[in-house]
Design a protein around this motif. Structure first.
Motif, short mmCIF file in Angstrom:
data_model
loop_
_atom_site.label_atom_id
_atom_site.label_comp_id
_atom_site.label_asym_id
_atom_site.label_seq_id
_atom_site.Cartn_x
_atom_site.Cartn_y
_atom_site.Cartn_z
N SER A 122 0.84 -1.20 0.00
CA SER A 122 0.00 0.00 0.00
C SER A 122 0.88 1.25 0.00
N ILE A 172 -2.43 3.87 -3.90
CA ILE A 172 -2.58 2.67 -4.71
C ILE A 172 -2.19 1.45 -3.89
N GLU A 173 -2.89 0.35 -4.09
CA GLU A 173 -2.57 -0.93 -3.46
C GLU A 173 -2.42 -1.98 -4.55
N CYS A 216 -5.05 -3.63 -6.75
CA CYS A 216 -6.22 -3.95 -5.93
C CYS A 216 -7.16 -2.75 -5.82
N SER A 217 -6.57 -1.58 -5.53
CA SER A 217 -7.37 -0.37 -5.39
C SER A 217 -6.50 0.84 -5.70
N GLU A 218 -7.16 1.95 -5.98
CA GLU A 218 -6.46 3.17 -6.36
C GLU A 218 -7.39 4.34 -6.07
N TRP A 219 -6.84 5.45 -5.64
CA TRP A 219 -7.67 6.62 -5.34
C TRP A 219 -6.88 7.90 -5.57
N GLU A 275 -12.08 6.74 -7.60
CA GLU A 275 -11.72 5.60 -6.76
C GLU A 275 -11.88 4.34 -7.61
N ARG A 276 -11.01 3.38 -7.36
CA ARG A 276 -10.99 2.16 -8.16
C ARG A 276 -10.87 0.94 -7.26
N GLU A 277 -11.54 -0.13 -7.62
CA GLU A 277 -11.38 -1.44 -6.99
C GLU A 277 -11.13 -2.46 -8.10
N ARG A 278 -9.94 -3.05 -8.10
CA ARG A 278 -9.53 -3.95 -9.18
C ARG A 278 -9.76 -3.26 -10.53
N THR A 297 -15.16 2.71 -9.14
CA THR A 297 -16.31 2.65 -8.22
C THR A 297 -16.85 4.03 -7.86
#
Length: 440
Positions: free
Chosen positions: A98, A114-115, A122-125, A139-142, A146
């Motif tokens: 992370s 970002i992760e 996995c995720s990003e913001w 925001e992002r999930e995979r 989202t």
């Protein structure tokens, strides 16, 4: 300008650690070592001390890894093939790395995170502060977006712009082929070009310096006068520099092209057949010590310290003149402590650092732990526990009663601040095993 950087589950950093460049509320060296950005007061430099294998280099490498994600010529398949997360417990290897970085771009504050794991992102913001309150860009999930805030604007573009499983969505939005998102291009440019690392081969920096000095334009960042002035001021005995044209071998050309493709992702330049040898000019004297001319030596024949200083001038002058962040791992490598002080002072000076560039460096040189050079909130320590996990903390966080004559160095070496090696005796067998040294 960097405000804060967070990383978790990267190499020896199992738990989240935070590097804050926000100045604490004390007046130590306030006129030189601090600068104002909006309502915030930020540090120009941060020094990371600690024992060998405590996590200093890993911290610098974590920022480099994040930067690599943003470069178009990075082989993301290779990057994700071996994720460098914490591997000394049973569960961390299955958790994502992370990152979160908070920074000013112009007068606006941004927060990007970002992760990622071995499967991809996995995720990003991404958030920023347009006025007073923080607002969301996305925001992002995979592989799914989202959330998009009101400042995202061109939501219809998401019909054909899809997240890549191994590329940051910020990277995708910031491509030249995507016309709608100028804000993404600016942020991507900052993360890609304004965070510089010195941990690349010196020979690449020689090439960059030579290109800059021989380029025929008026927009040079680095001048020959800059380079020679610093070499003279460092008491190297060098009076001038020049370049001698040679022919590059096919093997050397291929090797350098591969390196430059990785390091200069923004450039379409390739290595030419011709190369230039860098030579240093020294005064030459007769037996009566009268000046009779000069002697020229190849750069490689100079001392390691001189060669290192010459190479470091490229990233140092780049960030001082353009702004940004410079990361130097082991700043004292081949350099005298007084020379290290001079480099740090370049960043702390308003005259040589008008863009408020920031320097983050690791070091074992405890002589740099001096209250006339660094504030307490600029001195950071890394320490590794019995389970292989690194932590980071500031000298300012330690409860101290600081007097005018307080000696940071002596207190650190005595163990008062932690972050030192606790050494046992170096025992080894002195028995003769019967094998003659010449035979072994």
């Amino acid at each position: 300008m960097l405000i804060e950087y967070r990383v978790k589950n990267f190499k020896s950093y199992k738990d989240e650690v935070v590097l804050s460049m926000v100045a604490d509320k004390n007046r130590e060296l306030a006129e030189t070592n601090l600068f104002k950005q909006g309502s915030m007061t930020l540090l120009k430099t941060a020094a990371i001390f600690g024992a060998n294998a405590s996590g200093k280099t890993n911290f610098i490498e974590s920022i480099n890894f994040l930067s690599q994600l943003m470069k178009p010529k990075t082989d993301v398949t290779e990057l994700f093939s071996e994720i460098p997360n914490f591997k000394l417990d049973a569960s961390s290897i299955h958790k994502p790395i992370s990152y979160e970085i908070t920074f000013f771009l112009g007068n606006q504050r941004h927060r990007y995170g970002i992760e990622l794991d071995k499967e991809g992102i996995c995720s990003e913001w991404l958030y920023f502060v347009p006025k007073r309150q923080e607002a969301c860009y996305f925001e992002r999930e995979r592989n799914e977006i989202t959330n998009t805030g009101s400042y995202f604007e061109e939501r219809k573009a998401l019909d054909y712009i899809k997240p890549d499983s191994h590329r940051p969505f910020l990277f995708t939005l910031g491509q030249d082929s995507v016309k709608q998102f100028e804000w993404a291009k600016r942020i991507l440019r900052y993360l890609r070009f304004y965070i510089k690392s010195s941990s690349i081969p010196d020979s690449v920096y020689y090439n960059m310096i030579r290109e800059e000095l021989l380029e025929d334009n008026n927009n040079k960042t680095i001048s020959k006068e800059d380079i020679v002035s610093i070499l003279r001021s460092a008491d190297t005995g060098i009076k001038d520099i020049s370049f001698i044209k040679e022919i590059r071998s096919p093997e050397e050309k291929e090797m350098l092209n591969n390196i430059m493709n990785i390091l200069r992702a923004s450039s379409e330049k390739t290595i030419e057949d011709e190369k230039y040898e860098t030579v240093m000019h020294h005064n030459k004297f007769d037996d009566n010590n009268s000046l009779i001319g000069e002697e020229r030596f190849p750069l490689e024949s100079e001392s390691r310290g001189t060669v290192k200083l010459y190479a470091l001038q490229y990233p140092i002058l780049q960030v001082l003149k353009k702004g940004g962040i410079l990361l130097i791992d082991e700043i004292e490598s081949s350099l005298h402590p007084l020379l290290c002080e001079k480099i740090i002072s370049l960043f702390n000076s308003k005259d040589t650092n008008p863009k408020n560039a920031q320097l983050i460096f690791t070091t074992h040189n405890t002589l740099l732990m001096h209250p006339k050079l660094l504030r307490r909130d600029q001195i950071l320590f890394t320490e590794k526990n019995n389970y292989g996990a690194s932590t980071m903390y500031s000298l300012y966080d330690i409860d101290l009663k600081v007097r005018n004559n307080f000696n940071y160095l002596n207190n650190y070496l005595s163990g008062r601040f932690g972050a030192i090696p606790y050494l046992s005796s170096f025992g080894f067998s002195t028995e003769d095993n019967g094998v003659d040294a010449d035979e072994g």
